[in-house]
Motif scaffolding. Sequence first.
Motif, mmCIF file in Angstrom:
data_model
loop_
_atom_site.group_PDB
_atom_site.id
_atom_site.type_symbol
_atom_site.label_atom_id
_atom_site.label_comp_id
_atom_site.label_asym_id
_atom_site.label_seq_id
_atom_site.Cartn_x
_atom_site.Cartn_y
_atom_site.Cartn_z
ATOM 1 N N SER A 38 38.385 -19.566 22.799
ATOM 2 C CA SER A 38 39.928 -18.507 22.693
ATOM 3 C C SER A 38 39.760 -17.279 23.111
ATOM 4 N N ARG A 39 38.910 -16.878 23.891
ATOM 5 C CA ARG A 39 38.578 -15.653 24.081
ATOM 6 C C ARG A 39 39.011 -15.506 25.676
ATOM 7 N N CYS A 40 38.003 -16.816 26.651
ATOM 8 C CA CYS A 40 37.941 -15.608 28.036
ATOM 9 C C CYS A 40 38.808 -17.099 28.317
ATOM 10 N N GLY A 41 39.210 -18.710 28.011
ATOM 11 C CA GLY A 41 39.746 -20.412 28.586
ATOM 12 C C GLY A 41 38.060 -20.588 28.751
ATOM 13 N N GLY A 42 36.977 -20.680 28.705
ATOM 14 C CA GLY A 42 36.093 -21.047 29.369
ATOM 15 C C GLY A 42 35.832 -22.528 28.270
ATOM 16 N N ASP A 43 35.022 -23.172 28.824
ATOM 17 C CA ASP A 43 35.000 -24.903 28.665
ATOM 18 C C ASP A 43 34.119 -24.642 27.230
ATOM 19 N N HIS A 44 33.514 -23.525 26.073
ATOM 20 C CA HIS A 44 32.825 -23.494 25.794
ATOM 21 C C HIS A 44 33.633 -23.034 23.938
ATOM 22 N N GLY A 45 34.476 -23.220 23.920
ATOM 23 C CA GLY A 45 35.589 -22.741 22.595
ATOM 24 C C GLY A 45 34.751 -23.706 21.011
#
Length: 168
Positions: A39-46
């Motif tokens: 939710s903060r950077c859009g990376g695939d670690h949400g």
Amino acid sequence: MPHAIRVVWTTRDGAERRTAAARLVRDATGRTLRHGPCSRCGGDHGRPRLEGGGSVSLAYAGDLVVAALAEDGDIGVDVEQGAASSPARLDRLAPGATLRDWTRFEAATKAVGADLRDGVRLPVVAEGVNWMAVLAGRAVHGRDDDAPAGFVISVARAAATEPDRSTN
């Protein structure tokens, strides 16, 4: 705590922690672990999710990988290495807080999808194995779970949000 939450764990055995978590979840459920966008950077670690439905929350400490699994709902889990009564070094948030207090807080914040960066503070919880807190306007029910020697695990479920029934 309504609706069962199953907690499973394994050691990484040299594997990268996300690889170990994916294997643990697959072994426990037969389903594939996926990660949503951050939710903060859009990376695939949400926030993690189970392919095909269901809820999952992950936590890591030392070589231990922990997964909380449920058929539905917003859940959270946390694990820390040490004794439950050990000081948690949270004096700026809660003087005298223990590792148990910290695992409860982390499990609750994961269940509601918040963290300290969102201004959430360490909740006051009931003593005992089962506990309750209110975080980010949501009730959270939790329990302190069995853990391997030298680790502390807490798991939580956020109460369902009620739809806005107000009229303008």
